[in-house]
Design a protein around this motif. Structure first.
Motif, PDB file in Angstrom:
ATOM      1  N   SER A  17      -5.533   1.124   3.680  1.00 36.11           N
ATOM      2  CA  SER A  17      -5.180  -0.194   4.221  1.00 36.11           C
ATOM      3  C   SER A  17      -6.214  -0.664   5.229  1.00 36.11           C
ATOM      4  N   ALA A  20      -2.274   5.849   2.572  1.00 38.50           N
ATOM      5  CA  ALA A  20      -2.052   4.397   2.570  1.00 38.50           C
ATOM      6  C   ALA A  20      -2.583   3.763   3.854  1.00 38.50           C
ATOM      7  N   PHE A  46       0.833  -1.210   0.000  1.00 38.49           N
ATOM      8  CA  PHE A  46       0.000   0.000   0.000  1.00 38.49           C
ATOM      9  C   PHE A  46       0.863   1.254   0.000  1.00 38.49           C
ATOM     10  N   GLU A  47       1.960   1.237   0.738  1.00 43.38           N
ATOM     11  CA  GLU A  47       2.876   2.389   0.745  1.00 43.38           C
ATOM     12  C   GLU A  47       3.458   2.612  -0.651  1.00 43.38           C
TER      13      GLU A  47
END
Length: 115
Positions: A69, A65, A32-33
């Motif tokens: 997430s 993120a 996600f980052e």
């Protein structure tokens, strides 16, 4: 009308492994980052939506993120500086509204980033 319990509805029995969350399937926090880091690199370089992101901090992709997430089944975002829908809206207040073409180009940047 019969109401089904979660195990009946999705075939999960006691002791059976749970299916992975979308967060886990997508690769967890590192994925996600990377995804949002690349997305924001692309969107600020794109002529159409870039004015919407003027003045964005270098750290902006990180809290995004975290929020996404969590929505995909990752760990709860409990950081008081980034947590919550209200905090997200506060960052958007006063910005020029996105037009249809801005939204289309932003969606295109997302699609290209995911490839």
């Amino acid at each position: 009308m019969r109401h089904y319990s979660l195990p009946d509805a999705v075939g999960i029995s006691a002791g059976a492994p749970q299916p992975p969350s979308l967060y886990e399937w997508d690769g967890g926090s590192d994925a996600f980052e990377r995804l949002f880091g690349r997305f924001y690199e692309k969107v600020v370089d794109d002529e159409s939506p870039s004015p919407l992101f003027a003045g964005m901090s270098e750290n902006h992709p990180h809290p995004v993120a975290l929020r996404i997430s969590e929505a995909f089944g990752g760990p709860p975002n409990t950081r008081p500086t980034t947590a919550g829908y209200e905090n997200m809206l506060a960052h958007e207040t006063g910005r020029s509204p996105a037009t249809g073409s801005h939204r289309l180009r932003r969606a295109n940047c997302r699609a290209v980033t995911c490839r």
